[in-house]
Design a protein around this motif. Sequence first.
Motif, short mmCIF file in Angstrom:
data_model
loop_
_atom_site.label_atom_id
_atom_site.label_comp_id
_atom_site.label_asym_id
_atom_site.label_seq_id
_atom_site.Cartn_x
_atom_site.Cartn_y
_atom_site.Cartn_z
N ILE A 61 -14.65 4.98 -7.65
CA ILE A 61 -15.60 4.28 -7.01
C ILE A 61 -15.23 2.39 -6.99
CG2 ILE A 61 -17.77 4.40 -5.79
CD1 ILE A 61 -17.80 6.96 -6.13
N ILE A 62 -15.91 2.97 -8.50
CA ILE A 62 -16.18 1.07 -8.84
C ILE A 62 -15.08 0.19 -9.05
CG2 ILE A 62 -16.23 -0.73 -10.62
CD1 ILE A 62 -18.11 2.07 -11.98
N MET A 63 -13.48 0.91 -9.28
CA MET A 63 -12.81 0.36 -8.78
C MET A 63 -12.07 -0.08 -7.87
SD MET A 63 -10.81 -1.22 -11.84
CE MET A 63 -13.40 -1.22 -12.47
N THR A 64 -11.96 1.08 -6.69
CA THR A 64 -12.11 1.04 -4.96
C THR A 64 -12.86 -0.02 -5.22
OG1 THR A 64 -11.70 2.78 -5.21
CG2 THR A 64 -12.19 2.08 -2.56
N LEU A 65 -14.16 -0.30 -4.83
CA LEU A 65 -15.07 -1.55 -4.09
C LEU A 65 -14.58 -2.98 -5.31
CD1 LEU A 65 -18.53 0.74 -5.12
CD2 LEU A 65 -17.11 -0.14 -2.83
N ILE A 66 -13.92 -2.68 -5.78
CA ILE A 66 -13.40 -4.56 -6.90
C ILE A 66 -12.10 -4.53 -5.64
CG2 ILE A 66 -12.70 -5.69 -8.53
CD1 ILE A 66 -14.11 -4.16 -10.30
N HIS A 67 -11.26 -3.17 -5.49
CA HIS A 67 -10.26 -3.66 -4.88
C HIS A 67 -9.96 -3.99 -3.01
CE1 HIS A 67 -6.10 -2.44 -4.15
NE2 HIS A 67 -6.27 -1.72 -2.94
N VAL A 68 -10.97 -3.38 -2.65
CA VAL A 68 -11.75 -3.51 -1.61
C VAL A 68 -12.02 -4.69 -1.03
CG1 VAL A 68 -13.13 -3.80 0.55
CG2 VAL A 68 -11.71 -1.54 -0.54
N PHE A 69 -12.50 -5.82 -2.30
CA PHE A 69 -12.77 -7.29 -2.72
C PHE A 69 -12.13 -8.40 -2.41
CE2 PHE A 69 -14.13 -10.80 -5.09
CZ PHE A 69 -15.54 -11.71 -5.18
N TYR A 70 -10.88 -7.41 -3.64
CA TYR A 70 -9.96 -8.82 -3.61
C TYR A 70 -8.46 -8.39 -2.89
CZ TYR A 70 -10.78 -10.31 -8.62
OH TYR A 70 -11.46 -10.24 -9.11
N LYS A 73 -9.01 -10.05 2.66
CA LYS A 73 -7.74 -10.42 4.16
C LYS A 73 -6.90 -9.34 4.21
CE LYS A 73 -9.43 -15.17 2.10
NZ LYS A 73 -8.25 -16.81 2.74
N PRO A 74 -5.81 -9.56 3.64
CA PRO A 74 -4.81 -7.99 3.72
C PRO A 74 -5.37 -6.70 4.65
CG PRO A 74 -4.76 -8.43 1.15
CD PRO A 74 -6.08 -8.80 1.88
N LEU A 75 -6.51 -6.09 3.99
CA LEU A 75 -6.92 -5.19 5.29
C LEU A 75 -7.53 -5.53 6.32
CD1 LEU A 75 -9.24 -3.53 2.45
CD2 LEU A 75 -7.21 -2.84 2.97
N THR A 76 -8.35 -6.85 6.97
CA THR A 76 -8.99 -7.57 8.06
C THR A 76 -7.46 -7.08 8.65
OG1 THR A 76 -9.20 -9.30 6.83
CG2 THR A 76 -11.28 -7.70 6.87
N SER A 77 -6.27 -7.95 8.30
CA SER A 77 -5.63 -7.51 8.84
C SER A 77 -4.61 -7.38 9.61
CB SER A 77 -4.60 -9.01 8.25
OG SER A 77 -3.34 -8.10 7.00
N SER A 82 -1.44 -8.90 17.65
CA SER A 82 0.06 -9.96 17.52
C SER A 82 -0.59 -11.55 17.52
CB SER A 82 1.04 -9.93 18.28
OG SER A 82 0.54 -10.06 19.84
N ALA A 83 -1.77 -11.40 18.52
CA ALA A 83 -2.41 -12.58 18.52
C ALA A 83 -3.35 -13.12 17.20
CB ALA A 83 -3.21 -13.32 19.80
N LYS A 84 -3.19 -12.91 15.89
CA LYS A 84 -4.42 -12.28 15.39
C LYS A 84 -5.67 -12.29 15.45
CE LYS A 84 -1.37 -14.02 12.48
NZ LYS A 84 -0.34 -12.31 11.56
N GLN A 85 -6.13 -11.92 16.84
CA GLN A 85 -7.35 -11.53 17.52
C GLN A 85 -7.15 -10.03 16.71
OE1 GLN A 85 -6.75 -11.26 21.33
NE2 GLN A 85 -7.55 -13.29 21.78
N MET A 86 -9.29 -10.21 16.38
CA MET A 86 -9.79 -9.22 15.58
C MET A 86 -9.79 -8.21 16.80
SD MET A 86 -10.72 -7.29 12.28
CE MET A 86 -11.30 -9.45 11.07
N ILE A 87 -9.01 -6.87 16.18
CA ILE A 87 -9.34 -5.33 17.33
C ILE A 87 -9.37 -4.15 16.33
CG2 ILE A 87 -8.27 -3.69 18.88
CD1 ILE A 87 -7.20 -6.45 19.75
N PHE A 89 -10.06 -0.81 16.69
CA PHE A 89 -8.79 0.12 17.07
C PHE A 89 -7.26 -0.28 17.79
CE2 PHE A 89 -13.22 1.64 18.44
CZ PHE A 89 -14.06 3.15 16.78
N THR A 90 -6.98 0.05 16.33
CA THR A 90 -5.80 -0.37 17.11
C THR A 90 -4.93 0.52 16.55
OG1 THR A 90 -5.54 -0.76 14.28
CG2 THR A 90 -5.22 -3.27 15.37
N LYS A 91 -3.56 0.49 16.73
CA LYS A 91 -2.94 2.14 17.05
C LYS A 91 -2.94 2.75 15.56
CE LYS A 91 0.41 0.58 21.01
NZ LYS A 91 1.21 0.28 20.95
N GLU A 92 -2.66 1.75 14.54
CA GLU A 92 -3.19 2.10 13.47
C GLU A 92 -4.18 3.23 12.89
OE1 GLU A 92 0.19 -0.09 13.55
OE2 GLU A 92 -1.49 -0.68 14.15
N MET A 93 -5.23 2.25 13.85
CA MET A 93 -6.06 2.24 13.41
C MET A 93 -6.67 3.71 13.53
SD MET A 93 -9.10 2.71 12.04
CE MET A 93 -9.75 0.52 11.05
#
Length: 271
Positions: A61-70, A73-77, A82-87, A89-93
């Motif tokens: 749990i500790i390492m996962t939280l640190i991993h998410v912190f670092y 940006k890749p996770l939110t991407s 394709s227009a860089k807009q935050m959605i 419920f993407t297909k992948e989500m």
Amino acid sequence: MNLRKITSLTLMFVMIIMSYTGIMLFISPPGRIANWSNWKLFGLSKDNYAHIHSIFMVLFIIMTLIHVFYNWKPLTSYMKNSAKQMILFTKEMIVSIVLVLVFLIGTIFFVPPFSTFLDFGNGVKNSWEKEYGSAPYAHAELSSLKMFVKKMGYDFEKTQEILKTNNINFKTTQSLNQIGDNNSLSPQFIYNLLRKNFEKAGEETIQLTGMGRKTISEVAKTLRLSDAELISKLKALGIEAKEDEKFREVVEKYDMSPMSVIEKLGYKKPE
């Protein structure tokens, strides 16, 4: 030192260890058998595996939280189009959520193939009983020597003589677990030693614990009956059963408990 690299590498090792301990716990015998026989696999007991799994879960749990912190940006991407807009419920989500829900709901409602996998695990767990046996009554290993002897109907003075003759150090107020630990023995070994001395030739105690988890066929084997004999005896009690049905599920249809039916069949557990 690079904390990002340390986090990723630690996560990898933690996942390996948790996967290993998870598999060991999945196939390990039920506690009633593991505790009774001092079960170990590759030098570790069921409690050892459970403790390691729990502690490494905290590290995970500790390492996962640190991993998410670092990797925020890749996770939110992953949630941008394709227009860089935050959605959100993407297909992948959506696929990810559906996959998780399928596994969660399938497990809760015990439907195939999840139920098949869990049944396989239960089969492996219960198979250990054939090799190690089970206690004569629930949590017998926690009973003091004095209480255990009383429940089994053994002579108290002779019991002490038998243990002393076999160089087993004990106090009558100690549990079988404590006596076993102090002498590097299992509670099962102590029981078998006493049983051999007290039971008459040709007699053998039938261990009646864990009957509810067994199938009708397995219960018949435990009671030294054929499947047909047990089914016939159950029918005489007004209980319809088939060989592959779980004993507990069968008797509970008739508002009975496994042990009450066992007693109606003429068997008696230690008091």
